[in-house]
Design an enzyme around this catalytic site. Structure first.
Site, PDB file in Angstrom:
ATOM      1  N   GLY A  62       0.874  -1.176   0.000  1.00  0.00           N
ATOM      2  CA  GLY A  62       0.000   0.000   0.000  1.00  0.00           C
ATOM      3  C   GLY A  62       0.912   1.227   0.000  1.00  0.00           C
ATOM      4  CD  GLN A 115      -3.159  -6.818  -3.487  1.00  0.00           C
ATOM      5  OE1 GLN A 115      -3.901  -7.430  -4.249  1.00  0.00           O
ATOM      6  NE2 GLN A 115      -1.994  -6.348  -3.874  1.00  0.00           N
ATOM      7  CG  ASP A 167      -0.112   2.204  -5.747  1.00  0.00           C
ATOM      8  OD1 ASP A 167      -1.288   1.813  -5.871  1.00  0.00           O
ATOM      9  OD2 ASP A 167       0.682   1.723  -4.921  1.00  0.00           O
TER      10      ASP A 167
HETATM   11  O1  MRU Z   1       0.631  -3.862  -4.705  1.00  0.00           O
HETATM   12  P1  MRU Z   1       0.026  -3.172  -3.519  1.00  0.00           P
HETATM   13  O2  MRU Z   1      -0.832  -4.048  -2.700  1.00  0.00           O
HETATM   14  O3  MRU Z   1       1.043  -2.417  -2.717  1.00  0.00           O
HETATM   15  O4  MRU Z   1      -0.914  -2.098  -4.207  1.00  0.00           O
HETATM   16  C1  MRU Z   1      -1.665  -1.284  -3.389  1.00  0.00           C
HETATM   17  C2  MRU Z   1      -2.638  -0.489  -4.119  1.00  0.00           C
HETATM   18  O5  MRU Z   1      -2.693  -0.469  -5.334  1.00  0.00           O
HETATM   19  C3  MRU Z   1      -3.484   0.385  -3.301  1.00  0.00           C
HETATM   20  O6  MRU Z   1      -4.758   0.517  -3.867  1.00  0.00           O
HETATM   21  C4  MRU Z   1      -2.806   1.745  -3.258  1.00  0.00           C
HETATM   22  O7  MRU Z   1      -1.519   1.643  -2.747  1.00  0.00           O
HETATM   23  C5  MRU Z   1      -3.552   2.695  -2.491  1.00  0.00           C
HETATM   24  S1  MRU Z   1      -3.378   2.382  -0.780  1.00  0.00           S
HETATM   25  C6  MRU Z   1      -3.929   3.737  -0.073  1.00  0.00           C
END
Ligand code: MRU
Length: 365
Positions: free
Chosen positions: A63, A212, A253
């Protein structure tokens, strides 16, 4: 470790989060191992640089905002370790520069990682002795945890204004406390809306291939007393067409200065579908997720991950052996599909180049 479903009032007026992805325990950096949830709730010790790099890459911590804080803590604790060896300042600074690059290379898309590292690394110029620099870095990095919680709460309260009294909400991936260091961004909007008196039904998209949404968002929402409904990613169109969804809210992100937004793979599909069905599609993110150096989504680097994430389930191959796989971890949603970007500076609307520039100005002042 026990988890409570309510947020307690702290000593001041701020709320103290109870589910936290990152904690400092006896001077160690302790991560909640997000690979294991919901099967088990386990801690992961990420005090060494090597362990922190592994933890970010392997998604023990994940995240965008949580990665930013984890990276900052990893660098600060490395500074402390180096300071204890008694090395000369010039060598200390060189080694710290290398550590920063190593941490930054772990995951390329979430700009918060670069943001957190830059912010902590900039403190090298603020003190003279290596031990004073290391102390300042550790205190600042640790302070980021509560800072994020408060920012998330603030943006969520803005976002709650967009939620009707009875709403069906679809979210994707996990943008809750786990991903953001407390309260959440997309899930924070949902928590704040409930505090505002909205009755919400939350649909969480499974989020292939790392699930997730199914594993983490459903778990977090259950902790909070919601009754989330899991759907596979492919059900979103049907769900929207059947009138169950009033709005979509996701995290981010990296956001370019024109509003184009990178988020978990599959987000773009939802944005297109939402627009087709005239359902508002919102992005909720702190200003640290905006990359001031990137003008459009075309310049956002997209992480590609191991094929095994797509074709294996619990270590068992589910596809013909040797088949080719494409596994981009993120996609970019163009700004024209986004009804609003919810930040701690308020709800930003199109034209985003102007509203984002204004919001970043408030941050600087
Ligand atoms: O690959 P991840 O699980 O780190 O990706 C996370 C996401 O895409 C979330 O939606 C994003 O970081 C927003 S978290 C506030």
């Amino acid at each position: 470790m026990s988890f409570e479903t309510t947020y307690k009032k702290g000593s001041g007026e701020s709320l103290v989060p109870s589910v936290m992805p990152i904690r400092i325990v006896d001077d160690r950096i302790v991560l909640l191992d997000q690979r294991k949830i919901p099967d088990s709730v386990e801690d992961f010790d990420a005090t060494s640089l090597k362990d922190m790099c592994f933890a970010i890459k392997d998604m023990v911590v994940r995240g965008a905002p949580s990665i930013g804080v984890a990276g900052a803590l990893g660098l600060a604790w490395e500074a402390k370790r180096l300071a204890q060896t008694g090395m000369a300042t010039s060598v200390f600074l060189d080694r710290l520069g290398e550590a920063r690059l190593t941490l930054e290379s772990t995951r390329p898309t979430a700009v918060n990682l670069r943001w957190g590292l830059e912010r902590i690394h900039a403190l090298t110029g603020k003190e003279n002795s290596v031990s004073a620099i290391a102390d300042l870095m550790c205190a600042s990095a640790e302070g980021m945890i509560l800072e994020h919680f408060n920012i998330n709460k603030c943006l969520s309260d803005f976002g709650a204004q967009l939620v009707g009294k009875q709403s069906g909400i679809l979210t994707h991936c996990n943008a809750g406390s786990l991903a953001t260091c407390g309260w959440g961004t997309a899930l924070g909007v949902i928590l704040s809306a409930r505090l505002n008196g909205s009755e919400v039904t939350v649909y969480t998209a499974e989020t292939r291939p790392r699930q997730q949404g199914m594993r983490l968002t459903a778990w977090e929402l259950l902790q909070e007393g919601f009754e989330p409904i899991i759907v596979t990613d492919s059900m979103a169109g049907h769900l929207m067409a059947s009138g169950k969804i009033d709005l979509v809210v996701v995290g981010a992100d990296r956001i370019a200065t024109n509003g184009d937004t990178a988020n978990k793979i599959g987000t773009y599909n939802l944005a297109v579908l939402a627009n087709y069905h005239a359902i508002p599609f919102y992005v909720a993110a702190p200003l640290s997720t905006i990359d001031p150096h990137i003008e459009s989504g075309k310049d956002i680097p997209i992480e590609e991950r191991e094929p095994s994430e797509v074709i294996e389930l619990h270590g068992q191959l589910m596809a013909p052996a040797g088949v080719k796989v494409f596994n981009p971890a993120f996609d970019v949603t163009r700004a024209n599909l986004i009804a609003a970007i919810i930040t701690e500076a308020g709800i930003l609307k199109a034209p985003y180049r102007t509203s984002i520039a204004e919001a970043l100005k408030t941050l600087r002042s």
